[in-house]
Each structure stands twice: as structure tokens, then as C-alpha cells.
Design a protein around this motif. Sequence first.
Motif, PDB file in Angstrom:
ATOM      1  N   LYS A   1      30.741  10.060  81.750  1.00  0.00           N
ATOM      2  CA  LYS A   1      30.644   8.562  81.636  1.00  0.00           C
ATOM      3  C   LYS A   1      31.380   7.961  80.573  1.00  0.00           C
ATOM      4  CE  LYS A   1      26.135   8.298  84.122  1.00  0.00           C
ATOM      5  NZ  LYS A   1      24.560   7.842  83.812  1.00  0.00           N
ATOM      6  N   THR A   2      31.494   8.679  79.402  1.00  0.00           N
ATOM      7  CA  THR A   2      32.185   8.233  78.429  1.00  0.00           C
ATOM      8  C   THR A   2      33.584   8.236  78.684  1.00  0.00           C
ATOM      9  OG1 THR A   2      30.443   9.124  76.918  1.00  0.00           O
ATOM     10  CG2 THR A   2      32.488   8.405  75.857  1.00  0.00           C
ATOM     11  N   SER A   3      34.215   9.200  78.962  1.00  0.00           N
ATOM     12  CA  SER A   3      35.725   9.260  79.155  1.00  0.00           C
ATOM     13  C   SER A   3      35.835   8.277  80.519  1.00  0.00           C
ATOM     14  CB  SER A   3      36.067  10.781  80.023  1.00  0.00           C
ATOM     15  OG  SER A   3      35.245  11.035  80.979  1.00  0.00           O
ATOM     16  N   HIS A   4      35.138   7.846  81.539  1.00  0.00           N
ATOM     17  CA  HIS A   4      35.159   6.854  82.485  1.00  0.00           C
ATOM     18  C   HIS A   4      35.433   5.502  81.471  1.00  0.00           C
ATOM     19  CE1 HIS A   4      35.695   4.726  86.161  1.00  0.00           C
ATOM     20  NE2 HIS A   4      34.616   4.127  85.942  1.00  0.00           N
ATOM     21  N   LYS A   5      34.395   5.290  80.923  1.00  0.00           N
ATOM     22  CA  LYS A   5      34.471   3.933  80.186  1.00  0.00           C
ATOM     23  C   LYS A   5      35.460   3.761  79.297  1.00  0.00           C
ATOM     24  CE  LYS A   5      31.287   1.320  77.566  1.00  0.00           C
ATOM     25  NZ  LYS A   5      29.885   1.052  76.609  1.00  0.00           N
ATOM     26  N   ILE A   6      36.020   4.712  78.546  1.00  0.00           N
ATOM     27  CA  ILE A   6      37.159   4.457  77.778  1.00  0.00           C
ATOM     28  C   ILE A   6      38.543   4.664  78.328  1.00  0.00           C
ATOM     29  CG2 ILE A   6      36.114   5.029  75.540  1.00  0.00           C
ATOM     30  CD1 ILE A   6      37.233   7.695  75.876  1.00  0.00           C
ATOM     31  N   GLY A   7      38.428   4.895  79.901  1.00  0.00           N
ATOM     32  CA  GLY A   7      39.718   4.834  80.521  1.00  0.00           C
ATOM     33  C   GLY A   7      40.472   6.121  80.546  1.00  0.00           C
ATOM     34  N   TRP A   8      39.863   7.093  80.181  1.00  0.00           N
ATOM     35  CA  TRP A   8      40.160   8.544  80.116  1.00  0.00           C
ATOM     36  C   TRP A   8      40.027   9.247  81.219  1.00  0.00           C
ATOM     37  CZ3 TRP A   8      39.448  10.821  74.630  1.00  0.00           C
ATOM     38  CH2 TRP A   8      40.149  10.442  73.610  1.00  0.00           C
TER      39      TRP A   8
END
Length: 56
Positions: free
Chosen positions: A2-9
Motif C-alpha cells: 500500500k505504501t509504494s502505491h500511495k507514493i506512486g512507486w
Amino acid sequence: MKTSHKIGWRVSEFWQSTMVEFFDCIEAQNEMADEGSDTGAPSGSEMNRLIAEYGR
């Protein structure tokens, strides 16, 4: 991830990043999310409105 998706990675970018890159990205994301938000103390008129609305 979820974190990588939230920051656009993409997932692969997340796993290839260093801790410094990751935390720099998180810090930048937090700063962008905070732009324009006023976290200072309420003004006198705001306090009067809040007291009138919610009481003492």
C-alpha cells in the motif's frame, strides 16, 4: 505494498530503493499533503465561534 502505491512507486521500485530514498520520498509526500494547511492556534474570532457552537 500500500505504501509504494500511495507514493506512486511500482513494487519493483520499492524493493530496489534504499532506506534513505524511501524515507525521503515519504517525507516529500507528507510535505505535499500538508501544503496550505493551517495548524496554528485559532484566532480570537474563531475561538468565539467555537465557544458559541460547543460551549465552554
